[in-house]
Design a protein around this motif. Structure first.
Motif, mmCIF file in Angstrom:
data_model
loop_
_atom_site.group_PDB
_atom_site.id
_atom_site.type_symbol
_atom_site.label_atom_id
_atom_site.label_comp_id
_atom_site.label_asym_id
_atom_site.label_seq_id
_atom_site.Cartn_x
_atom_site.Cartn_y
_atom_site.Cartn_z
ATOM 1 N N GLU A 90 4.776 35.447 12.070
ATOM 2 C CA GLU A 90 5.378 35.679 13.397
ATOM 3 C C GLU A 90 4.319 35.790 14.493
ATOM 4 O O GLU A 90 4.555 35.384 15.617
ATOM 5 N N SER A 91 3.146 36.324 14.170
ATOM 6 C CA SER A 91 2.099 36.496 15.186
ATOM 7 C C SER A 91 1.250 35.239 15.378
ATOM 8 O O SER A 91 0.626 35.077 16.414
ATOM 9 N N ASP A 92 1.212 34.354 14.381
ATOM 10 C CA ASP A 92 0.457 33.098 14.479
ATOM 11 C C ASP A 92 1.279 32.018 13.780
ATOM 12 O O ASP A 92 1.206 31.863 12.572
ATOM 13 N N ARG A 93 2.039 31.281 14.549
ATOM 14 C CA ARG A 93 2.996 30.313 14.013
ATOM 15 C C ARG A 93 2.332 29.191 13.210
ATOM 16 O O ARG A 93 2.996 28.497 12.449
ATOM 17 N N ARG A 94 1.021 28.999 13.354
ATOM 18 C CA ARG A 94 0.322 27.969 12.577
ATOM 19 C C ARG A 94 0.058 28.434 11.151
ATOM 20 O O ARG A 94 -0.210 27.642 10.264
#
Length: 146
Positions: A90-94
């Motif tokens: 959720e905090s880094d979609r990659r």
């Protein structure tokens, strides 16, 4: 010309001794894993995730002692078997986060006592002191700078 006395005997070769030791440990474990329908590498991934919780693939590869390209294939198989789930961070979609599924936890629980028994037998054969010394020496070896 090298004399025979300068050659290292394979019985005293560290790489060969480590391979023999690995087989002594993993031989009995392989039977358990075959019955469970998973490979050694898949089991390591499941155990790491069960122990450490949801992780990204790079961390899983490091902790399970796997190369990242191999881990990619292993995760695909585990996902096909519905033993892990994959989600976006959720905090880094990659970034992907991998977690053991309820089926994966059930597989671990169903085989953990057998695994512990195998390792307990090995420890009993070595004796507690030698077992702890072996673990310490192997950990020392992995911490050496090469």
């Amino acid at each position: 010309m090298t004399s025979r006395s300068h050659k290292l005997s394979t019985s005293r070769s560290l790489p060969i001794a480590l391979l023999r030791a690995r087989e002594a440990v993993m031989g009995p474990v392989r039977g358990m894993l075959a019955d469970a329908g998973v490979t050694e590498q898949q089991w390591r991934v499941l155990r790491v995730l069960d122990e450490d919780g949801a992780l990204d693939p790079t961390t899983i590869a490091e902790r399970a002692v796997l190369l990242l390209p191999s881990l990619t294939r292993i995760l695909q198989k585990l996902e096909e078997k519905e033993l892990v789930t994959r989600a976006r961070d959720e905090s880094d979609r990659r970034r992907q986060i991998i977690e053991v599924s309820p089926a994966g936890r059930a597989l671990i629980a169903a085989n953990m006592e057998t695994s512990r028994g195998i390792l307990r037998d090995l420890r009993n054969q070595l004796g507690d002191e030698r077992h702890e010394m072996l673990i310490d020496l192997l950990n020392d070896l992995t911490e050496l700078e090469t």
